[in-house]
Design a protein around this motif. Structure first.
Motif, PDB file in Angstrom:
ATOM      1  N   ARG A  17       0.826  -1.207   0.000  1.00  0.00           N
ATOM      2  CA  ARG A  17       0.000   0.000   0.000  1.00  0.00           C
ATOM      3  C   ARG A  17       0.866   1.266   0.000  1.00  0.00           C
ATOM      4  NH1 ARG A  17      -5.063   1.432   4.106  1.00  0.00           N
ATOM      5  NH2 ARG A  17      -5.702   3.348   3.020  1.00  0.00           N
ATOM      6  N   ILE A  18       1.917   1.253   0.804  1.00  0.00           N
ATOM      7  CA  ILE A  18       2.814   2.413   0.857  1.00  0.00           C
ATOM      8  C   ILE A  18       3.515   2.611  -0.482  1.00  0.00           C
ATOM      9  CG2 ILE A  18       4.932   3.321   1.886  1.00  0.00           C
ATOM     10  CD1 ILE A  18       4.048   1.940   4.508  1.00  0.00           C
ATOM     11  N   ALA A  19       4.012   1.501  -1.068  1.00  0.00           N
ATOM     12  CA  ALA A  19       4.722   1.599  -2.344  1.00  0.00           C
ATOM     13  C   ALA A  19       3.817   2.114  -3.450  1.00  0.00           C
ATOM     14  CB  ALA A  19       5.297   0.232  -2.720  1.00  0.00           C
ATOM     15  N   VAL A  20       2.600   1.574  -3.528  1.00  0.00           N
ATOM     16  CA  VAL A  20       1.655   2.031  -4.549  1.00  0.00           C
ATOM     17  C   VAL A  20       1.285   3.495  -4.298  1.00  0.00           C
ATOM     18  CG1 VAL A  20      -0.651   1.710  -5.515  1.00  0.00           C
ATOM     19  CG2 VAL A  20       0.744  -0.286  -4.955  1.00  0.00           C
ATOM     20  N   GLY A  21       1.117   3.856  -3.037  1.00  0.00           N
ATOM     21  CA  GLY A  21       0.804   5.245  -2.699  1.00  0.00           C
ATOM     22  C   GLY A  21       1.910   6.198  -3.124  1.00  0.00           C
ATOM     23  N   VAL A  22       3.160   5.786  -2.923  1.00  0.00           N
ATOM     24  CA  VAL A  22       4.296   6.619  -3.336  1.00  0.00           C
ATOM     25  C   VAL A  22       4.264   6.871  -4.837  1.00  0.00           C
ATOM     26  CG1 VAL A  22       6.811   6.619  -3.634  1.00  0.00           C
ATOM     27  CG2 VAL A  22       5.821   6.026  -1.420  1.00  0.00           C
ATOM     28  N   LEU A  23       3.964   5.833  -5.613  1.00  0.00           N
ATOM     29  CA  LEU A  23       3.966   5.984  -7.064  1.00  0.00           C
ATOM     30  C   LEU A  23       2.752   6.765  -7.558  1.00  0.00           C
ATOM     31  CD1 LEU A  23       5.456   2.574  -8.180  1.00  0.00           C
ATOM     32  CD2 LEU A  23       6.552   4.785  -7.990  1.00  0.00           C
ATOM     33  N   PHE A  24       1.617   6.659  -6.868  1.00  0.00           N
ATOM     34  CA  PHE A  24       0.496   7.543  -7.174  1.00  0.00           C
ATOM     35  C   PHE A  24       0.920   9.002  -6.954  1.00  0.00           C
ATOM     36  CE2 PHE A  24      -2.649   4.131  -7.318  1.00  0.00           C
ATOM     37  CZ  PHE A  24      -3.650   4.680  -8.111  1.00  0.00           C
ATOM     38  N   PHE A  25       1.624   9.245  -5.864  1.00  0.00           N
ATOM     39  CA  PHE A  25       2.082  10.601  -5.549  1.00  0.00           C
ATOM     40  C   PHE A  25       3.051  11.102  -6.618  1.00  0.00           C
ATOM     41  CE2 PHE A  25       4.637  13.861  -3.549  1.00  0.00           C
ATOM     42  CZ  PHE A  25       3.723  14.555  -2.766  1.00  0.00           C
ATOM     43  N   MET A  26       3.983  10.263  -7.032  1.00  0.00           N
ATOM     44  CA  MET A  26       4.958  10.669  -8.043  1.00  0.00           C
ATOM     45  C   MET A  26       4.278  10.975  -9.380  1.00  0.00           C
ATOM     46  SD  MET A  26       7.833  10.802  -6.583  1.00  0.00           S
ATOM     47  CE  MET A  26       7.498  10.908  -4.834  1.00  0.00           C
ATOM     48  N   ALA A  27       3.297  10.153  -9.749  1.00  0.00           N
ATOM     49  CA  ALA A  27       2.578  10.385 -11.004  1.00  0.00           C
ATOM     50  C   ALA A  27       1.817  11.707 -10.954  1.00  0.00           C
ATOM     51  CB  ALA A  27       1.621   9.225 -11.279  1.00  0.00           C
ATOM     52  N   GLY A  28       1.175  11.989  -9.819  1.00  0.00           N
ATOM     53  CA  GLY A  28       0.454  13.248  -9.663  1.00  0.00           C
ATOM     54  C   GLY A  28       1.375  14.446  -9.681  1.00  0.00           C
ATOM     55  N   LEU A  29       2.540  14.318  -9.072  1.00  0.00           N
ATOM     56  CA  LEU A  29       3.519  15.402  -9.057  1.00  0.00           C
ATOM     57  C   LEU A  29       4.008  15.711 -10.463  1.00  0.00           C
ATOM     58  CD1 LEU A  29       5.255  17.330  -7.324  1.00  0.00           C
ATOM     59  CD2 LEU A  29       6.976  15.504  -7.224  1.00  0.00           C
ATOM     60  N   CYS A  30       4.222  14.672 -11.245  1.00  0.00           N
ATOM     61  CA  CYS A  30       4.714  14.836 -12.616  1.00  0.00           C
ATOM     62  C   CYS A  30       3.687  15.589 -13.464  1.00  0.00           C
ATOM     63  CB  CYS A  30       5.013  13.466 -13.225  1.00  0.00           C
ATOM     64  SG  CYS A  30       5.900  13.523 -14.798  1.00  0.00           S
ATOM     65  N   PHE A  31       2.425  15.154 -13.406  1.00  0.00           N
ATOM     66  CA  PHE A  31       1.419  15.794 -14.241  1.00  0.00           C
ATOM     67  C   PHE A  31       1.128  17.221 -13.789  1.00  0.00           C
ATOM     68  CE2 PHE A  31      -2.704  16.927 -15.868  1.00  0.00           C
ATOM     69  CZ  PHE A  31      -2.644  16.493 -17.183  1.00  0.00           C
ATOM     70  N   SER A  32       1.008  17.436 -12.480  1.00  0.00           N
ATOM     71  CA  SER A  32       0.679  18.765 -11.986  1.00  0.00           C
ATOM     72  C   SER A  32       1.814  19.753 -12.224  1.00  0.00           C
ATOM     73  CB  SER A  32       0.336  18.712 -10.495  1.00  0.00           C
ATOM     74  OG  SER A  32       1.447  18.293  -9.732  1.00  0.00           O
ATOM     75  N   SER A  33       3.025  19.261 -12.288  1.00  0.00           N
ATOM     76  CA  SER A  33       4.152  20.143 -12.594  1.00  0.00           C
ATOM     77  C   SER A  33       4.013  20.715 -13.999  1.00  0.00           C
ATOM     78  CB  SER A  33       5.478  19.377 -12.466  1.00  0.00           C
ATOM     79  OG  SER A  33       5.678  18.942 -11.135  1.00  0.00           O
ATOM     80  N   TRP A  34       3.603  19.861 -14.950  1.00  0.00           N
ATOM     81  CA  TRP A  34       3.332  20.345 -16.303  1.00  0.00           C
ATOM     82  C   TRP A  34       2.151  21.313 -16.299  1.00  0.00           C
ATOM     83  CZ3 TRP A  34       3.648  21.991 -20.925  1.00  0.00           C
ATOM     84  CH2 TRP A  34       2.543  21.987 -21.796  1.00  0.00           C
ATOM     85  N   ALA A  35       1.078  20.953 -15.607  1.00  0.00           N
ATOM     86  CA  ALA A  35      -0.126  21.792 -15.596  1.00  0.00           C
ATOM     87  C   ALA A  35       0.160  23.176 -15.032  1.00  0.00           C
ATOM     88  CB  ALA A  35      -1.225  21.109 -14.790  1.00  0.00           C
ATOM     89  N   SER A  36       1.021  23.238 -14.025  1.00  0.00           N
ATOM     90  CA  SER A  36       1.306  24.527 -13.381  1.00  0.00           C
ATOM     91  C   SER A  36       2.102  25.467 -14.276  1.00  0.00           C
ATOM     92  CB  SER A  36       2.067  24.294 -12.069  1.00  0.00           C
ATOM     93  OG  SER A  36       3.391  23.850 -12.323  1.00  0.00           O
ATOM     94  N   ARG A  37       2.730  24.928 -15.347  1.00  0.00           N
ATOM     95  CA  ARG A  37       3.564  25.767 -16.213  1.00  0.00           C
ATOM     96  C   ARG A  37       2.999  25.919 -17.621  1.00  0.00           C
ATOM     97  NH1 ARG A  37       8.385  26.971 -13.806  1.00  0.00           N
ATOM     98  NH2 ARG A  37       8.093  28.818 -15.124  1.00  0.00           N
ATOM     99  N   ILE A  38       1.767  25.486 -17.842  1.00  0.00           N
ATOM    100  CA  ILE A  38       1.178  25.599 -19.177  1.00  0.00           C
ATOM    101  C   ILE A  38       1.103  27.053 -19.627  1.00  0.00           C
ATOM    102  CG2 ILE A  38      -0.972  25.334 -20.479  1.00  0.00           C
ATOM    103  CD1 ILE A  38      -1.404  22.693 -19.097  1.00  0.00           C
ATOM    104  N   ILE A 178      13.183  14.096  -7.904  1.00  0.00           N
ATOM    105  CA  ILE A 178      12.274  13.614  -6.855  1.00  0.00           C
ATOM    106  C   ILE A 178      11.596  12.321  -7.303  1.00  0.00           C
ATOM    107  CG2 ILE A 178      10.177  14.142  -5.547  1.00  0.00           C
ATOM    108  CD1 ILE A 178      10.937  17.111  -5.798  1.00  0.00           C
ATOM    109  N   LEU A 179      11.177  12.281  -8.562  1.00  0.00           N
ATOM    110  CA  LEU A 179      10.518  11.108  -9.128  1.00  0.00           C
ATOM    111  C   LEU A 179      11.428   9.881  -9.087  1.00  0.00           C
ATOM    112  CD1 LEU A 179       7.908  10.244 -10.781  1.00  0.00           C
ATOM    113  CD2 LEU A 179       9.281  10.664 -12.809  1.00  0.00           C
ATOM    114  N   ALA A 180      12.671  10.057  -9.499  1.00  0.00           N
ATOM    115  CA  ALA A 180      13.627   8.944  -9.515  1.00  0.00           C
ATOM    116  C   ALA A 180      13.856   8.396  -8.114  1.00  0.00           C
ATOM    117  CB  ALA A 180      14.948   9.398 -10.141  1.00  0.00           C
ATOM    118  N   LEU A 181      13.926   9.291  -7.130  1.00  0.00           N
ATOM    119  CA  LEU A 181      14.124   8.853  -5.741  1.00  0.00           C
ATOM    120  C   LEU A 181      12.931   8.034  -5.256  1.00  0.00           C
ATOM    121  CD1 LEU A 181      15.728   8.954  -3.094  1.00  0.00           C
ATOM    122  CD2 LEU A 181      14.564  11.108  -2.558  1.00  0.00           C
TER     123      LEU A 181
END
Length: 391
Positions: A17-38, A178-181
């Motif tokens: 659960r923790i591992a899957v949660g971490v990767l959900f967080f990383m995926a959200g961070l990646c997409f929102s980073s793009w959205a914030s700079r559109i 951050i994603l790679a870590l």
């Protein structure tokens, strides 16, 4: 011996659960980073709203190209390997968006970004279904809550980067690190589903019967599609709305997006409890109603605080729809959870990616405020579909 087995099983499901949660967080961070700079990318390339809408169609193109590949790859090598590979490619594609100097380069980068994002979406939700089965109670919304929390974090980071005039390329390099870590830490604890039982290919179902069995999934997919049009539009256009319609100061142009992400994240952490008490149908009806109310508030009263309040209502409204729909799909009795989830999530994610470019076209033909009325109609569609559906 029995106690030891129980402890080991508990530790296994907790670490998964923790591992899957971490990767959900990383995926959200990646997409929102793009959205914030559109908005920054739009300004750097000198794109009109209509042109930006056309360019953003590259994302669903990448998604559609990825569909046959993602399904085949998960079947062959398992969702764990697909997830780990796709999420790293996702981060690399993010950097390519920051490097884009021409419209063509941005289009190519967005196609690759959409391709990898869909592979991440299907594979990480497949891992989440496994974790939910281990807990034998709804926890899907909490995973999506982490994705939303990451979106809030990404929006906040993006606001800081904009205020300090840091270009998207350097911003995205930090996100990739951050994603790679996160991937490195979580990778060893994911569930390896290579060799897991597949659907019995020997079972033959007539075409009409197969379509009948698919109808509940199509309904769930349609609800997700409408809600994710709203969600995707908020990701890609909320900053621009605050810049051009609300006329917010530069430092507050990301405030609406941040407010939206905050309430969406919070809503997802309580969605499981709300649905358990009031049921799936009532949850979806309330969610759609809140989305409509919030969007119309922002359209009718396009001022800083009223628009922020409206965006907060939209965040609460869309927060529970996707996780509830995904959880329902994972409990399908007519096909395997993985197949059902892939079908519903794909339909929904198409809405997530198609919504933003459609908003751009409507804004080009009319106004950006008018395009947000279209989003409100999609929110009302969630209410109508969930009311008529047998859920």
């Amino acid at each position: 011996m029995a106690d030891t087995t129980i402890i080991q099983a508990t530790n296994t499901r907790k670490t998964l659960r923790i591992a899957v949660g971490v990767l959900f967080f990383m995926a959200g961070l990646c997409f929102s980073s793009w959205a914030s700079r559109i908005a920054t990318v739009q300004q750097n390339l000198g794109l009109t709203d209509a042109a930006l809408g056309a360019v953003l169609f590259s994302l669903p193109v990448g998604l559609m190209l990825s569909l046959p590949f993602s399904g085949w790859a998960i079947t062959k090598v398992g969702s764990k390997k697909v997830l780990l590979g796709a999420i790293l490619v996702y981060g690399i594609c993010l950097i390519s968006l920051g490097l884009a100097q021409t419209t063509l380069q941005l289009i190519v980068g967005l196609v690759c970004f959409g391709f990898s994002s869909n592979a991440v979406n299907i594979s990480v939700n497949t891992q989440a279904v496994v974790a939910e089965r281990m807990y034998e109670r709804p926890i899907m919304a909490s995973f999506h809550g982490l994705w939303s929390l990451a979106g809030f974090a990404g929006a906040g980071i993006g606001t800081i980067m904009i205020a300090n005039h840091i270009n998207p390329f350097h911003h995205f390099i930090i996100v990739l690190a951050i994603l790679a870590l996160g991937v490195t830490i979580a990778s060893r604890y994911l569930y390896d589903d290579v060799g897991a039982p597949k659907i019995d290919s020997a079972v033959k179902i007539k075409l009409l019967e197969r379509l009948r069995l698919m109808l509940p999934l199509l309904t769930l997919g349609s609800i997700a599609f409408c809600s994710m049009i709203c969600e995707g539009a908020m990701f890609d256009w909320s900053v621009i709305y605050f810049k051009k319609v609300v006329d917010a100061p530069i430092a507050l142009q990301g405030a609406g997006f941040t407010a939206f992400m905050l309430t969406m994240a919070g809503g997802r952490f309580v969605a499981d409890l709300f649905a358990a008490r009031f049921g799936l149908k009532r949850t979806l009806q309330v969610s759609g109603s809140l989305t409509v109310t919030g969007l119309l508030t922002a359209v009718i009263f396009p001022h800083l605080y009223t628009a922020m309040a409206g965006f907060m209502l939209v965040g609460v409204g869309v927060s529970s729809v996707v996780p509830m729909v995904y959880s329902a799909a994972g409990k399908s009795k007519t096909m395997s959870a993985g197949v059902a989830l892939a079908a519903v999530s794909t339909i929904g994610f198409i809405g997530f990616l198609i919504g933003p470019p459609v908003i751009g076209f409507i804004a080009g033909l009319a106004t950006l405020r008018a395009s947000f009325v279209f989003i409100a109609i999609m929110g009302m569609s969630v209410v109508v579909l969930s009311t008529r559906a047998k859920l």
